[in-house]
Structures are given as structure tokens and as C-alpha cells.
Write a protein that holds these residues in place. Structure first.
Motif, mmCIF file in Angstrom:
data_model
loop_
_atom_site.group_PDB
_atom_site.id
_atom_site.type_symbol
_atom_site.label_atom_id
_atom_site.label_comp_id
_atom_site.label_asym_id
_atom_site.label_seq_id
_atom_site.Cartn_x
_atom_site.Cartn_y
_atom_site.Cartn_z
ATOM 1 N N VAL A 45 41.431 65.949 -53.123
ATOM 2 C CA VAL A 45 41.802 65.520 -51.864
ATOM 3 C C VAL A 45 43.252 65.238 -52.180
ATOM 4 O O VAL A 45 44.172 65.509 -51.352
ATOM 5 N N LEU A 46 43.696 64.447 -53.298
ATOM 6 C CA LEU A 46 44.927 63.736 -53.463
ATOM 7 C C LEU A 46 45.951 64.960 -53.554
ATOM 8 O O LEU A 46 47.096 64.924 -53.072
ATOM 9 N N GLU A 47 45.572 65.978 -54.426
ATOM 10 C CA GLU A 47 46.541 67.419 -54.423
ATOM 11 C C GLU A 47 46.685 67.934 -53.052
ATOM 12 O O GLU A 47 47.870 68.441 -52.851
ATOM 13 N N PHE A 48 45.636 68.022 -52.372
ATOM 14 C CA PHE A 48 45.785 68.682 -50.918
ATOM 15 C C PHE A 48 46.656 67.909 -49.939
ATOM 16 O O PHE A 48 47.640 68.731 -49.322
ATOM 17 N N ILE A 49 46.659 66.356 -49.949
ATOM 18 C CA ILE A 49 47.392 65.713 -49.280
ATOM 19 C C ILE A 49 48.818 65.861 -49.687
ATOM 20 O O ILE A 49 49.950 66.083 -48.673
ATOM 21 N N THR A 50 49.239 65.814 -51.072
ATOM 22 C CA THR A 50 50.392 65.903 -51.538
ATOM 23 C C THR A 50 50.908 67.401 -50.958
ATOM 24 O O THR A 50 52.410 67.539 -50.733
ATOM 25 N N SER A 51 50.301 68.380 -51.225
ATOM 26 C CA SER A 51 50.784 69.732 -50.766
ATOM 27 C C SER A 51 51.365 69.658 -49.249
ATOM 28 O O SER A 51 52.154 70.383 -48.847
ATOM 29 N N LEU A 52 50.631 69.000 -48.428
ATOM 30 C CA LEU A 52 50.905 68.788 -47.156
ATOM 31 C C LEU A 52 52.124 68.083 -47.120
ATOM 32 O O LEU A 52 53.121 68.428 -46.233
ATOM 33 N N PHE A 53 52.490 66.963 -47.779
ATOM 34 C CA PHE A 53 53.841 66.304 -47.930
ATOM 35 C C PHE A 53 54.924 67.196 -48.029
ATOM 36 O O PHE A 53 55.932 67.292 -47.435
ATOM 37 N N TYR A 54 54.676 68.172 -49.013
ATOM 38 C CA TYR A 54 55.780 69.380 -49.440
ATOM 39 C C TYR A 54 55.741 70.206 -47.865
ATOM 40 O O TYR A 54 56.791 70.526 -47.739
ATOM 41 N N SER A 60 60.745 75.346 -42.074
ATOM 42 C CA SER A 60 60.795 74.821 -40.821
ATOM 43 C C SER A 60 60.246 73.286 -40.683
ATOM 44 O O SER A 60 59.157 73.083 -41.111
ATOM 45 N N SER A 61 60.732 72.551 -39.683
ATOM 46 C CA SER A 61 60.529 71.238 -39.538
ATOM 47 C C SER A 61 59.201 71.174 -38.825
ATOM 48 O O SER A 61 58.754 71.893 -37.909
ATOM 49 N N ARG A 62 58.214 70.519 -39.458
ATOM 50 C CA ARG A 62 56.928 70.327 -38.929
ATOM 51 C C ARG A 62 56.478 68.887 -38.733
ATOM 52 O O ARG A 62 56.875 67.976 -39.767
ATOM 53 N N LYS A 63 55.978 68.383 -37.652
ATOM 54 C CA LYS A 63 55.587 67.191 -37.464
ATOM 55 C C LYS A 63 54.151 66.946 -37.888
ATOM 56 O O LYS A 63 53.492 67.894 -37.986
ATOM 57 N N PRO A 64 53.745 65.840 -38.573
ATOM 58 C CA PRO A 64 52.510 65.488 -38.933
ATOM 59 C C PRO A 64 51.339 65.879 -37.827
ATOM 60 O O PRO A 64 50.264 66.398 -38.164
ATOM 61 N N GLU A 65 51.584 65.609 -36.800
ATOM 62 C CA GLU A 65 50.684 65.991 -35.835
ATOM 63 C C GLU A 65 50.481 67.482 -35.618
ATOM 64 O O GLU A 65 49.219 67.961 -35.418
ATOM 65 N N GLU A 66 51.350 68.165 -35.915
ATOM 66 C CA GLU A 66 51.229 69.595 -35.566
ATOM 67 C C GLU A 66 50.634 70.012 -36.789
ATOM 68 O O GLU A 66 49.756 71.179 -36.808
ATOM 69 N N VAL A 67 50.821 69.422 -38.170
ATOM 70 C CA VAL A 67 49.806 70.132 -39.331
ATOM 71 C C VAL A 67 48.361 69.707 -38.976
ATOM 72 O O VAL A 67 47.574 70.423 -39.145
ATOM 73 N N GLY A 68 48.215 68.486 -38.633
ATOM 74 C CA GLY A 68 46.938 68.145 -38.337
ATOM 75 C C GLY A 68 46.305 68.877 -36.965
ATOM 76 O O GLY A 68 45.101 69.191 -37.264
ATOM 77 N N ASP A 69 46.872 69.421 -36.142
ATOM 78 C CA ASP A 69 46.413 70.344 -35.117
ATOM 79 C C ASP A 69 46.181 71.704 -35.568
ATOM 80 O O ASP A 69 45.148 72.298 -35.383
ATOM 81 N N GLY A 70 47.040 72.021 -36.660
ATOM 82 C CA GLY A 70 46.649 73.269 -37.257
ATOM 83 C C GLY A 70 45.677 73.321 -38.020
ATOM 84 O O GLY A 70 44.790 74.451 -37.922
ATOM 85 N N SER A 97 46.479 63.324 -39.969
ATOM 86 C CA SER A 97 47.782 63.270 -39.413
ATOM 87 C C SER A 97 48.247 61.801 -39.410
ATOM 88 O O SER A 97 49.677 61.469 -39.777
ATOM 89 N N SER A 98 47.300 60.807 -39.549
ATOM 90 C CA SER A 98 47.930 59.510 -40.089
ATOM 91 C C SER A 98 48.291 59.320 -41.361
ATOM 92 O O SER A 98 49.293 58.528 -41.762
ATOM 93 N N LEU A 99 47.865 60.198 -42.383
ATOM 94 C CA LEU A 99 48.214 60.048 -43.715
ATOM 95 C C LEU A 99 49.318 60.675 -43.723
ATOM 96 O O LEU A 99 50.467 59.980 -44.460
ATOM 97 N N LEU A 100 49.890 61.634 -43.190
ATOM 98 C CA LEU A 100 51.062 62.413 -43.280
ATOM 99 C C LEU A 100 52.121 61.505 -42.416
ATOM 100 O O LEU A 100 53.572 61.518 -42.747
#
Length: 204
Positions: A45-54, A60-70, A97-100
Motif C-alpha cells: 500500500v505504501l509503495e502504491f501511494i508513493t507511486s501516485l505521488f510520482y 502532465s499536471s494531475r490533481k489528486p482528485e483526478e487520480v482518485g476519480d480515475g 484523494s485525501s492522501l495525495l
């Protein structure tokens, strides 16, 4: 992540929010180190969230909400969690989304590491080959002296491709290069000590 309890998700969120990154455990305190359980149990889980930070920092600029929605749309469309779990998927996407969105050492580390290498050419490695060339007065005589030269090979990354650059150096060039490197190291130490004294972390 969808199978984790609310308490587990809260523990993971608090760990990401506060834990120094890269994550590590206290080897001198194997029984009571709270990070040990989190890292050992929830490492994927920690590795997955870190990959989302990257993901939200590069390209392309991505908002945390857009990642969560995806992630939400993917889970709903793929039916990975089975039927009737729409509420679980929505809670999971909101959680991600809240984590990001929150500030965390891992998020700062990721941003700093990207900024540090955000150049057209990024150094990978180096090597120096030394040549000795004999100097002759004529074709029928033994060498009267030698010339020593050095060939510096710099390997760097450009547009995710490895490239090489070669430059010839003599001993005087080596001295100048060494002096430049020493001054750069001195500046780095000065800045590092100053930032550490200001209670700021420095990326190694």
C-alpha cells in the motif's frame, strides 16, 4: 486497500503523514517500533501511494482528485471488487484523494527528487582513460619523450536515453577539474549545514 478496515486506513494515513521518507524501521527496537508493523504489513500500500505521488508530479499536471476519480472509474468499470461495492469504491477513491492532497515527508521527497533531476541532461557515471603517446624525432629512432593525456567519458541521461560525451584533458585540466569539484563540495556542505541548523531536511 478496499479490504482494509477504517482503523487500518487511518493508521496508514497517519504513518504517511508523519513518517520520515524513505521509510525505515528501528533495528535496535525490534519489538516495539511502531513503524515495523506498518511497513511490514502494508508495504504494498505504501509503495502504491508513493507511486501516485510520482504520478501527480511528473508529465502532465494531475490533481489528486483526478487520480482518485480515475481509480474510481477503473474499479467501477472493471468489476474487480464485484457487484454491489460501489460505496466501497467511492470511499476508496476519496481516501486516495485525501492522501495525495495532504502534506507528507514522502510527498516532499518525491517532489524534491524530481526537481533535483529536472534538467535536459542528468549525470549517470564517469570514467577516465589515460593515454601514453611516444614522441619520435623520426621514423628510424626510439622515442625521445612521451605525452600523457586523459580522455574523460561522461555518461548522462537525456530524454530517458543514455548518451556519452568525451573530452580530452591534460594534467593541468585535471587539477582545474579537481579544484572545481572541491569548491562545489564545499558549497554543498555549507548549504547543507545551514539548512540543517534551520531544522530543514536535506535530500541526499
Amino acid at each position: 486497500m478496499a479490504q482494509l478496515s477504517s482503523d487500518e486506513l487511518s493508521s496508514i494515513q497517519e504513518f504517511i503523514r508523519t513518517a520520515e521518507y524513505p521509510y525505515k524501521v528501528d533495528s535496535s527496537n525490534e519489538t516495539s517500533d511502531p513503524a515495523r508493523k506498518i511497513i511490514g504489513t502494508y508495504s504494498p500500500v505504501l509503495e502504491f501511494i508513493t507511486s501516485l505521488f510520482y504520478l501527480i508530479q511528473v508529465g502532465s499536471s494531475r490533481k489528486p482528485e483526478e487520480v482518485g476519480d480515475g481509480i474510481r472509474d477503473y474499479l467501477l468499470g472493471s468489476d474487480i471488487l464485484g457487484k454491489g461495492n460501489d460505496d466501497t469504491v467511492l470511499r476508496l477513491s476519496d481516501y486516495i484523494s485525501s492522501l495525495l492532497n495532504m502534506a507528507s515527508p514522502a510527498k516532499t521527497f518525491v517532489k524534491a527528487s524530481i526537481v533535483r533531476t529536472d534538467y535536459e541532461r542528468v549525470f549517470q557515471s564517469s570514467r577516465i582513460l589515460t593515454d601514453v603517446r611516444p614522441i619520435f624525432h623520426g621514423t628510424d629512432s626510439l622515442p625521445v619523450t612521451i605525452a600523457i593525456s586523459h580522455n574523460l567519458k561522461l555518461t548522462y541521461n537525456r530524454n530517458n536515453e543514455k548518451e556519452d560525451f568525451f573530452v580530452a584533458l591534460d594534467d593541468a585540466d585535471l587539477e582545474q577539474l579537481t579544484d572545481s569539484l572541491n569548491r562545489a563540495r564545499a558549497k554543498s556542505k555549507l548549504l547543507r549545514d545551514w539548512y540543517i541548523s534551520s531544522s530543514l531536511t536535506v535530500l541526499d
